[in-house]
Write a protein that holds these residues in place. Structure first.
Motif, PDB file in Angstrom:
ATOM      1  N   UNK A 531       0.945  -1.281   0.014  1.00 54.20           N
ATOM      2  CA  UNK A 531       0.200   0.042  -0.068  1.00 54.20           C
ATOM      3  C   UNK A 531       1.037   1.094  -0.036  1.00 54.20           C
ATOM      4  N   UNK A 532       0.298   2.327  -0.484  1.00 53.27           N
ATOM      5  CA  UNK A 532       1.140   3.648  -0.523  1.00 53.27           C
ATOM      6  C   UNK A 532       0.550   4.348   0.714  1.00 53.27           C
ATOM      7  N   UNK A 533       1.432   4.664   1.559  1.00 57.10           N
ATOM      8  CA  UNK A 533       1.092   5.237   2.718  1.00 57.10           C
ATOM      9  C   UNK A 533       1.525   6.752   2.732  1.00 57.10           C
ATOM     10  N   UNK A 534       1.506   7.563   4.054  1.00 55.77           N
ATOM     11  CA  UNK A 534       2.118   8.918   4.006  1.00 55.77           C
ATOM     12  C   UNK A 534       3.650   8.866   3.720  1.00 55.77           C
ATOM     13  N   UNK A 535       4.486   7.965   4.072  1.00 55.05           N
ATOM     14  CA  UNK A 535       5.765   7.933   4.083  1.00 55.05           C
ATOM     15  C   UNK A 535       6.219   8.101   2.561  1.00 55.05           C
ATOM     16  N   UNK A 536       5.585   7.184   1.798  1.00 54.64           N
ATOM     17  CA  UNK A 536       5.829   7.189   0.206  1.00 54.64           C
ATOM     18  C   UNK A 536       5.397   8.316  -0.329  1.00 54.64           C
ATOM     19  N   UNK A 537       4.256   8.982   0.077  1.00 53.67           N
ATOM     20  CA  UNK A 537       3.685  10.268  -0.577  1.00 53.67           C
ATOM     21  C   UNK A 537       4.895  11.282  -0.234  1.00 53.67           C
ATOM     22  N   UNK A 538       5.217  11.308   1.051  1.00 51.86           N
ATOM     23  CA  UNK A 538       6.296  12.206   1.465  1.00 51.86           C
ATOM     24  C   UNK A 538       7.567  11.979   0.612  1.00 51.86           C
ATOM     25  N   UNK A 539       7.963  10.911   0.518  1.00 51.28           N
ATOM     26  CA  UNK A 539       9.254  10.669  -0.623  1.00 51.28           C
ATOM     27  C   UNK A 539       8.731  11.096  -1.847  1.00 51.28           C
ATOM     28  N   UNK A 540       7.810  10.950  -2.349  1.00 45.70           N
ATOM     29  CA  UNK A 540       7.710  11.362  -3.649  1.00 45.70           C
ATOM     30  C   UNK A 540       7.603  12.939  -3.709  1.00 45.70           C
TER      31      UNK A 540
END
Lengths: 816, 275
Positions: A531-540
């Motif tokens: 799943x895409x979480x806040x971490x991945x969104x922030x990384x992006x």
């Protein structure tokens, strides 16, 4: 929230979080697809109205920023609307047997065109077999030969009669290389000249007379020969006509019965039948070009087949596969792609065309439905806009080549009959395009009466957050991405809020969220997450910023190395840190800007050096003039403003515009006048009005972060901070590291609403308010400023009086 | 004159040309024959009928132009110039055809009686092609020139002469291997003759002719009438001695409308074949 003007903001005021716990779903997998565009009720209503009303000129211009879902919505809406409508007619071009240049149109019920084309092709193929067969039949051959023989016999009889008449007078008819001659005979031999001379004069005269008469008869017979030949050819033609008619009629009657309920088709078939009978030679042996070079023979064959193409049906618009009205999106709206075109072929070195080479355009295909175009593209292609307007305004479609349209092509062309046009044109463009067209093209408002204006942002409420989550779910499914968990959705909502520039709103720019989502999908795959979480969104988000921030980093490096001089500690008179925003492509960042001021005795003029060197824009100049007005009205209403001041953006080598630095400029001017230092640990942004109020500015987040970055890299002292207009507090969506620093008391954000607050915070000296006598209190910065200005006024007055005395003395001495 | 001692293994093909036409249809027909056998020698013979010269010598004779219908006096010098031009055109056409077909050729101009010169040519050729005098009626009508590469309807006459098999073979050749119609006219006197000729036809023409016509009267007038009735594009005949009589040839020249191909077995060919 407890927000007090002039006091540091609490950390929670710097960001509006989206609480994942308040979202009603676990992951986007639980959400349905979104097939609507929430928050765009105004635009949707406009499109509803435009597509519902059947009045001229009610075409639509869909305007709004890119990425707001205009195309998606328009496509979904129109496809649904079109499916409820009847499928429009097919359109064909056929040969005009009366005037080949003006190709005729055939309007057919939807789906009939294809069948008609096939039927006519089959008919021609059958005719190509049936006609030669009829002409090769024994009956025809016999009748044909009988006519020829009759003619020949008639001719022979006429000649034989002359020959016989000649023989009676001992005269023979012989052929010479160029014609005939009557010769007197003697004993079955041509008479010799000397023997002719021996004949009596009467005999000779008779021979002369006989020959003359026979020659006259011969001339009469020969003269009648062409007439008889013409009659023979007419009889042969009539025979051919009858035979061809017989062969064709049977075939074409089947077609006429089949299309009996379409009068235009029947009329065309009748014309075609007549033409085939008149030109039956086309169906007989083609010219074989015997004796010609191979290339010429091929050209002749192709010419023969091109002549036969006059009977073809050029199916311009085919709705045999359509259900409902057409919705056409034309990605390349050039003149030809919109209006259609007439192609040419080379034949014996010249350009020729025929109705089979008429090609349809997007307007043809969309006729009876909807045509969606990108406004910028239409305006970019030469003559496309003019062609579109002409068609829509005249409500008919005249196919022309662009060369013909501007008179460039000087060759034989066609003037096909126009096709009635009934459709809605939907232009999709940016607001700039809409307003420019509205301003400069008088026909535009006449033809595009409906503006569907898409919002830049929508309310950040629970419902719209859920819609946004469903939109993300839709993108995930469409592009086979990983689903988002609630934290991921919440982080994207926050980022959309920052993009909207207001923590009460969400940006309508769906494309930006989708782009981050795609990149987050990549990060999640890389991290091994399902799943895409806040971490991945922030990384992006961080990765996107990192990719775009080369220039920002270079600029900050320059500041840290003191190449660009920005102080973040200590205090200085006549120097303040302003804040500017730079926009490079899609990336904006804040840049601290050192603003300095100098003052001296003068005539009340504040020199804006940026304006003097033409680096300052009009809005910046306006800000400087406002602060000049504030200075005189706030401090020295009873005296003339007698200073000369200059303001400059130090180390600014590009243009400056906007009035967001006017508060900073007033403060630095105040510092210079009062000779009180300004804390360099602070930066200020805000626009000033004539009463000293601080007004909202743009790019507040980037400005704060720009100064914070410099402070953080030099070491946060706890003294550092930024003054922002109170009205901008609702726009704050600051980065996590800024919020963290504020939480730990290492950095402050001061909301201010009046310049007095700015002066107090920046100098640490009370600003002071006028008492009932109109005086500022002792020790206040405002009093110091007023005293300095009064001092300038007194100096100026003294200087003026001294000058006057010196002038009087000089005059007196001259008189004495 | 044709070579006195022609190569005995070479097919001798002659074409008779004259002042009344271009000779193009004849040369096109010859193309069919030359294409099948490269061991062929082509002989063009341009005949200038001496009757014309006598006519030109008469001071009072006038010519009626076919083209303009004008009447003008005949002068020998103008006649000579026109004939010289026709000869040059004919020579060029024969040379062109021979070059195209890759055969050797000769060309000569002869003055005299058409019948005599024709007989002379037939005697020294395997195949002689000539065109009868153009019918007066046909010659006055200006028709579009239709140049056919081969005749579409060929009439071949089979009789008791020893050249009839050659005539039949030549007709087959001209019919492009039966893409065109062949009509056979049988000139017989007795049923026995008829049987023999039918066998010959079956041998040489296994698919049979398109049309078979029995002609019991051997008179040349009847033959000409039958050929005209068939509306033949080409007549192929075996060149028997009877056929080569001057009066017979005169009838053919005067009354036929289509080109004629006379086929003859040269004496030395016969000897060679027999040996």
């Amino acid at each position: 929230m407890d927000i007090e003007s002039g006091k540091p903001l609490p950390a929670k005021a710097l960001y509006r979080f989206c609480d994942p716990g308040q979202l009603t779903f676990k992951t986007t997998e639980n959400l349905k697809d979104l097939n609507e565009v929430p928050g765009q009720e105004r635009a949707v209503e406009a499109i509803h109205f435009a597509t519902g009303i059947n009045v001229d000129g009610h075409n639509v211009f869909v305007l709004g920023p890119p990425g707001t879902g205009r195309h998606t919505f328009v496509r979904q809406f129109l496809e649904k609307k079109a499916s409820e409508r009847a499928t429009p007619s097919d359109w064909c071009y056929v040969y005009n047997f009366d005037d080949p240049r003006q190709s005729k149109t055939l309007r057919l019920p939807a789906g009939v065109g294809k069948g008609l084309r096939i039927d006519v092709e089959s008919f021609i193929e059958d005719a190509q077999t049936a006609i030669p067969a009829a002409f090769e039949s024994e009956d025809f051959q016999l009748q044909n030969e009988a006519i020829v023989e009759e003619f020949k016999e008639q001719q022979e009889q006429d000649f034989m009669a002359i020959e016989e008449a000649a023989k009676e007078h001992d005269i023979n008819l012989i052929q010479t290389p160029n014609g005939f001659a009557f010769i007197p005979m003697q004993d079955n031999e041509v008479i010799k000249p000397e023997e002719f001379e021996k004949l009596p004069k009467e005999k000779q005269d008779k021979i002369h007379k006989d020959i003359e008469e026979l020659t006259g008869q011969m001339q009469r017979v020969i003269r009648t020969a062409p007439k008889h030949a013409r009659e023979m050819r007419q009889r042969l033609r009539k025979l051919e006509h009858d035979v061809a008619g017989l062969a064709v009629t049977g075939l074409i009657d089947e077609l006429r019965q089949k299309y009996n309920d379409i009068p235009a088709v029947v009329e065309h078939l009748v014309d075609m039948q007549a033409d085939i009978i008149d030109n039956v030679g086309l169906f007989l042996t083609p010219p074989d070009g015997h004796g010609l070079p191979t290339q010429m023979r091929e050209l002749l064959r192709s010419k023969g087949s091109s002549t036969m193409r006059r009977y073809a049906i050029n199916l311009l618009v085919d709705h045999s596969e359509s259900e409902g009205a057409p919705v056409v999106f034309e990605d390349k709206p050039s003149f030809a792609e919109l209006i259609g075109k007439i192609e040419y072929e080379t034949e014996f070195g010249s350009l020729v065309t025929n109705f089979n080479l008429i090609r349809s355009g997007a307007l043809h295909r969309a006729n009876g439905g909807f045509l969606v175009l990108d406004a910028a593209k239409v305006l970019t292609f030469p003559l496309a806009w003019e062609g579109l307007k002409r068609a829509v305004k005249s409500r008919q479609l005249q196919v022309r080549s662009i060369g013909d349209d501007i008179g460039l092509v000087n060759t034989v062309s066609l003037e096909p009959q126009p096709i009635p046009l009934e459709l809605k044109v939907i232009l999709i463009g940016e607001r700039l395009h809409y307003y420019l067209l509205d301003r400069y093209d008088p026909e535009f408002s006449e033809l595009f009466k409906i503006a569907a204006d898409f919002e830049d942002r929508i309310d950040r409420n629970k419902q719209n957050i859920e819609y946004r989550a469903r939109m993300l779910a839709t993108v995930v499914r469409q592009e086979n991405l990983k689903h988002l968990d609630r934290s991921g959705v919440a982080r994207l909502v926050e980022e959309s809020t920052r993009h909207a520039g207001d923590n009460e709103w969400l940006s309508s720019d769906i494309r930006q969220s989708a782009d981050i989502l795609r990149e987050a999908h990549y990060r999640a795959s890389h991290n091994g997450n399902n799943l895409i979480g806040a971490k991945e969104v922030q990384q992006a988000i961080d990765a996107r910023v990192h990719r775009a921030s080369r220039y920002r980093d270079q600029m900050q490096e320059g500041i840290l190395h003191n190449t660009l001089m920005i102080e973040t500690a200590g205090a200085s008179i006549g120097q303040v840190n302003g804040l500017a925003v730079m926009q490079l492509g899609g990336f904006a960042f804040g840049r601290p800007q050192r603003i300095t001021a100098t003052v001296s005795l003068g005539s009340g003029k504040v020199i804006d050096i940026e304006r003097e060197v033409e680096l300052g824009g009009p809005l910046h100049s306006k800000g400087v003039l406002i602060l000049t007005g504030f200075l005189s009205s706030h401090y020295v209403t009873d005296r003339p403003l007698s200073l000369s001041a200059s303001l400059v953006f130090e180390q600014s080598y590009g243009g400056v515009d906007g009035d967001s630095a006017s508060a900073a400029e007033l403060c630095v001017l105040g510092s210079a006048l009062a000779e009180i230092p300004i804390k360099q640990s602070l930066a200020i942004t805000g626009s000033l009005d004539q009463h000293g109020k601080i007004q909202a500015i743009g790019g507040v987040n980037e400005k704060i972060e720009g100064f914070f970055d410099i402070c953080r890299k030099r070491g946060l002292s706890g003294e550092q901070g930024v003054l922002i207009p109170l009205a901008n507090v609702r726009h704050l969506m600051l980065r996590g590291d800024v919020i963290e620093a504020v939480e730990h008391g290492q950095f402050q954000v001061y909301p201010v609403e009046h310049v007095d607050q700015c002066l107090e915070i920046l100098t640490g000296v009370p600003a002071g308010k006028r008492d009932k006598n109109g005086e500022f209190p002792h020790g206040s910065i405002n009093r110091r400023i007023r005293e300095r200005l009064l001092g300038f006024a007194s100096q100026l007055q003294a200087f003026s009086e001294a000058g006057k005395t010196m002038k009087d003395d000089s005059n007196a001495s001259k008189q004495s | 004159m044709l070579p006195n001692n022609p190569d005995t293994t070479t097919q001798q093909v002659a074409v008779i040309l004259n002042t009344s036409g271009s000779g193009r249809p004849l040369l096109n027909i010859l193309q069919q024959l030359l294409g099948e056998d490269t061991e062929t020698q082509l002989h063009g013979v341009f005949i200038e009928d001496d009757e014309l010269q006598r006519v030109a010598a008469l001071p009072f004779v006038k010519e009626l132009s076919r083209l303009t219908l004008n009447v003008r006096e005949i002068h020998s010098t103008r006649f000579d110039r026109i004939i010289a031009l026709r000869v040059r055109t004919a020579r060029s056409a024969v040379e062109g055809l021979a070059r195209r077909m890759g055969v050797s050729h000769t060309f000569r101009k002869a003055r005299g009686s058409t019948v005599s010169l024709l007989r002379e040519t037939v005697h020294t050729s395997n195949i002689t092609v000539f065109e009868p005098s153009r019918k007066l009626a046909a010659s006055t009508i200006s028709q579009p020139l239709q140049v056919r590469s081969s005749p579409r309807h060929i009439v071949v006459v089979i009789d008791d002469t020893d050249t009839c098999d050659k005539a039949l073979l030549t007709a087959t050749l001209l019919a492009k291997g039966r893409t065109h119609r062949i009509t056979v006219i049988l000139r017989v006197k007795t049923p026995v003759e008829e049987d023999a000729m039918n066998r010959l036809i079956n041998d040489l023409l296994p698919t049979g002719p398109d049309h078979l016509l029995l002609l019991q009267d051997k008179g040349i007038q009847n033959l000409v009438a039958a050929v005209r009735a068939e509306r033949a594009d080409m007549l192929v005949l075996g060149a028997s001695e009877e056929l080569l009589k001057p009066e017979t040839l005169r009838v053919l020249l005067k009354h036929l409308e289509c080109p004629v191909c006379l086929v003859r077995q040269l004496q030395n060919h016969v000897n060679e074949s027999a040996g």
